[in-house]
Design a protein around this motif. Structure first.
Motif, PDB file in Angstrom:
ATOM      1  N   HIS A  28       0.657  -1.040  -0.022  1.00 55.22           N
ATOM      2  CA  HIS A  28       0.102  -0.075  -0.103  1.00 55.22           C
ATOM      3  C   HIS A  28       0.782   1.416  -0.100  1.00 55.22           C
ATOM      4  CE1 HIS A  28      -3.085   2.854   2.221  1.00 55.22           C
ATOM      5  NE2 HIS A  28      -3.305   2.623   1.072  1.00 55.22           N
ATOM      6  N   ARG A  29       0.716   2.136  -1.002  1.00 54.66           N
ATOM      7  CA  ARG A  29       1.512   3.162  -1.346  1.00 54.66           C
ATOM      8  C   ARG A  29       3.131   2.831  -1.148  1.00 54.66           C
ATOM      9  NH1 ARG A  29      -1.884   7.753   2.533  1.00 54.66           N
ATOM     10  NH2 ARG A  29      -3.690   6.653   2.434  1.00 54.66           N
ATOM     11  N   GLU A  55       0.887  -0.819  -4.917  1.00 56.73           N
ATOM     12  CA  GLU A  55      -0.524  -0.021  -4.822  1.00 56.73           C
ATOM     13  C   GLU A  55      -0.094   1.576  -4.834  1.00 56.73           C
ATOM     14  OE1 GLU A  55      -4.109   2.123  -3.503  1.00 56.73           O
ATOM     15  OE2 GLU A  55      -2.115   2.294  -2.433  1.00 56.73           O
ATOM     16  N   HIS A  70      -1.408  10.520  -3.000  1.00 57.49           N
ATOM     17  CA  HIS A  70      -2.646  10.159  -2.195  1.00 57.49           C
ATOM     18  C   HIS A  70      -3.716  11.527  -2.234  1.00 57.49           C
ATOM     19  CE1 HIS A  70      -5.314   9.414   1.188  1.00 57.49           C
ATOM     20  NE2 HIS A  70      -5.481   8.216   0.569  1.00 57.49           N
ATOM     21  N   GLU A 154      -4.613   4.189  -8.420  1.00 58.63           N
ATOM     22  CA  GLU A 154      -5.853   4.457  -8.162  1.00 58.63           C
ATOM     23  C   GLU A 154      -6.170   5.961  -8.378  1.00 58.63           C
ATOM     24  OE1 GLU A 154      -6.866   4.334  -3.706  1.00 58.63           O
ATOM     25  OE2 GLU A 154      -8.432   5.762  -4.141  1.00 58.63           O
ATOM     26  N   GLN A 191      -8.085   1.353 -10.070  1.00 55.98           N
ATOM     27  CA  GLN A 191      -9.110   1.274  -8.815  1.00 55.98           C
ATOM     28  C   GLN A 191      -9.412   2.722  -8.526  1.00 55.98           C
ATOM     29  OE1 GLN A 191      -7.036   0.526  -4.915  1.00 55.98           O
ATOM     30  NE2 GLN A 191      -5.196   1.214  -5.738  1.00 55.98           N
ATOM     31  N   PHE A 193     -12.540   4.875  -5.675  1.00 62.42           N
ATOM     32  CA  PHE A 193     -13.776   4.846  -4.903  1.00 62.42           C
ATOM     33  C   PHE A 193     -14.776   5.827  -5.902  1.00 62.42           C
ATOM     34  CE2 PHE A 193     -10.698   5.071  -1.494  1.00 62.42           C
ATOM     35  CZ  PHE A 193     -11.301   4.131  -0.672  1.00 62.42           C
ATOM     36  N   TRP A 281      -8.670  -3.730   1.935  1.00 63.00           N
ATOM     37  CA  TRP A 281      -7.829  -2.454   2.017  1.00 63.00           C
ATOM     38  C   TRP A 281      -8.035  -2.158   3.610  1.00 63.00           C
ATOM     39  CZ3 TRP A 281      -9.593   2.232   3.368  1.00 63.00           C
ATOM     40  CH2 TRP A 281     -10.888   2.501   2.883  1.00 63.00           C
ATOM     41  N   THR A 282      -7.049  -1.844   4.410  1.00 65.03           N
ATOM     42  CA  THR A 282      -5.844  -1.902   4.369  1.00 65.03           C
ATOM     43  C   THR A 282      -5.381  -2.552   5.665  1.00 65.03           C
ATOM     44  OG1 THR A 282      -5.436   0.076   2.890  1.00 65.03           O
ATOM     45  CG2 THR A 282      -3.522  -0.458   4.407  1.00 65.03           C
ATOM     46  N   ILE A 301      -4.167  -5.437   1.041  1.00 64.15           N
ATOM     47  CA  ILE A 301      -3.515  -4.580   0.621  1.00 64.15           C
ATOM     48  C   ILE A 301      -2.789  -4.038   2.089  1.00 64.15           C
ATOM     49  CG2 ILE A 301      -3.527  -2.118   0.221  1.00 64.15           C
ATOM     50  CD1 ILE A 301      -5.709  -2.930  -1.986  1.00 64.15           C
TER      51      ILE A 301
END
Ligand code: G3P
Ligand code: CA
Length: 327
Positions: A28-29, A55, A70, A154, A191, A193, A281-282, A301
C-alpha cells in the motif's frame, strides 16, 4: 493406467480451470509504514523484498502529467518547500500546478509532531525525495527486471470536489494515453472510490481490470446498502438487494476491494460466486491478515508488505520473487 493417461488426469483440470491465481500481496502506497508513501524509495523497497503488486495513488497536473500522490494537492503533512517549511493547509491542488512546480517539493519526511507521524513512527525518512510521475515508477519497475509485479493504480478524484482535479473524462484519457505509450496496459489494474472513472475505463480499455473500492462504514462511506451516493456512478445497491458484491458485478468490476472491517465470510463467498476477486484494504496487523486469509480473500493491501509476506508464507503462499533495485 498408462503414463499418458495419468498425465491427462493431472493436467486436464488445470487446463480447464487455468493456472491458480496466486495470492495478491499488495504494498500500500509502496509500504508506507516502512518508507515515505508513494515515492520511488518506497516502491524500490517493495520490489526489493518481493511483492505481487504495488498499490499507488494518482493525480493529474495542470500540464496533464500523471503523478503519484494520495492527496489531490500538496499534503501539509508531507510537502516541504525549498526553504524547508511544510506547506500550509489545505495545500494547492495539483490541477493548479505544473509538473515543474510539483517537483520543487520534498515529500521524504512526515511532518514531525503530526498525527500521521505518530501513526507511522517507524517510517524511515528519506529527505530530498520528490513526488514521482507514474512514468518514473514504470521506469523503476523496468529497472528492477521484475516481470511479474503488477500495479494497482487509483484515480484520486472526488465527485464532491470537481475544482480540485481534472474531470473524470480527462483523467481517464490522460491515464490511458500514458499506459499505452509506456506499454503497461497489461500490468495494471485501475481502482477508484469514484466509480465514474471505472465506467470510462471499462468502455475505453476493456482489457484493463477495474477495482471497485468500497467503504461502508466510518465518517465518509462511499457505498450505502440502501441508496446510491455521488461516488457510485448511478449504481444503487438497493437495486441489487442491498448486496455490494452484486452491485460491483453489475457495474462491470472484476475486483472488489472493500474496507477490511466490512468483510464477512458470506460477502467473500457471494463475491466469489459472482466471479469477483476480493482484495480488502488496508490491513497492518498480523491477526487481521490471518483472519481475512482464512475467510478466503484473494489478496490483501498492507502498509507492512514485510509482515504480509511473513503471514502469507506461514499460510503456505508461494512468495513473490525479490527484485532488488535502487531508486
Ligand atoms: O487500495 C485501496 C486503498 O488504497 C484505499 O485507501 O485512502 O489509502 O487510497 P487510500
Ligand atoms: Ca490508494
Amino acid at each position: 493406467m498408462s503414463r499418458m493417461t495419468r498425465m491427462a488426469v493431472v493436467l486436464l483440470p488445470m487446463l480447464i480451470a487455468g493456472p491458480a491465481q496466486a495470492f495478491d500481496i499488495e504494498a500500500h502506497r509502496g509500504g508506507r509504514a516502512l518508507l515515505p508513501e508513494n515515492t520511488l524509495p518506497a516502491f524500490a523497497n517493495a520490489l526489493s523484498m518481493g511483492v505481487s503488486t504495488l498499490e499507488l495513488d494518482l493525480g493529474v497536473t495542470k500540464d496533464r502529467v500523471v503523478i503519484v500522490s494520495h492527496e489531490r494537492g500538496l499534503n501539509p503533512d508531507l510537502a516541504r518547500d525549498t526553504a524547508g517549511a511544510y506547506v500550509p493547509p489545505p495545500g494547492t491542488p495539483f490541477v493548479q500546478l505544473n509538473l515543474a512546480d510539483v517537483k520543487r517539493y520534498d515529500v521524504g519526511q512526515i511532518r514531525p509532531g503530526s498525527k500521521y507521524a505518530e501513526n507511522f513512527a517507524q517510517q524511515r525518512a528519506v529527505p530530498g525525495t520528490r513526488i514521482p510521475t507514474l512514468a518514473e515508477v514504470f521506469a523503476l519497475v523496468r529497472k528492477s527486471g521484475d516481470k511479474a509485479v503488477r500495479l494497482n493504480i487509483e484515480t484520486k478524484i472526488d465527485p464532491r470536489k470537481p475544482d480540485e482535479t481534472v474531470d473524470p473524462a480527462t483523467f481517464v484519457t490522460v491515464l490511458l494515453d500514458l499506459l499505452r505509450k509506456e506499454q503497461f496496459t497489461d500490468r495494471v489494474m485501475i481502482q477508484s472510490f469514484d466509480w465514474r472513472t471505472l465506467q470510462l475505463v471499462q468502455k475505453q480499455a476493456p482489457e484493463i481490470p477495474t477495482v471497485y473500492l468500497t467503504q461502508q462504514q466510518g465518517p465518509e462511506p462511499n457505498v450505502l446498502a440502501a441508496a446510491a451516493t455521488p461516488w457510485t456512478a448511478g449504481y444503487n445497491p438497493a437495486d441489487y438487494g442491498g448486496y455490494v458484491p452484486r452491485t460491483v458485478k453489475a457495474a462491470g468490476g472484476k475486483i472488489w476491494s472493500p474496507l477490511y472491517v466490512d468483510v464477512t465470510p458470506a460477502a467473500v463467498a457471494e463475491a466469489h460466486s459472482l466471479g469477483l476477486t476480493v482484495v480488502p484494504w488496508t490491513t497492518n496487523a498480523e491477526d487481521d491478515m490471518a483472519r481475512l486469509i482464512d475467510m478466503g480473500v484473494d489478496g490483501l493491501i498492507s502498509d507492512r508488505p514485510d509482515l504480509l509476506r511473513k503471514v502469507t508464507q506461514q499460510k503456505g503462499v508461494t512468495m513473490p520473487i525479490p527484485a532488488p533495485v535502487t531508486p
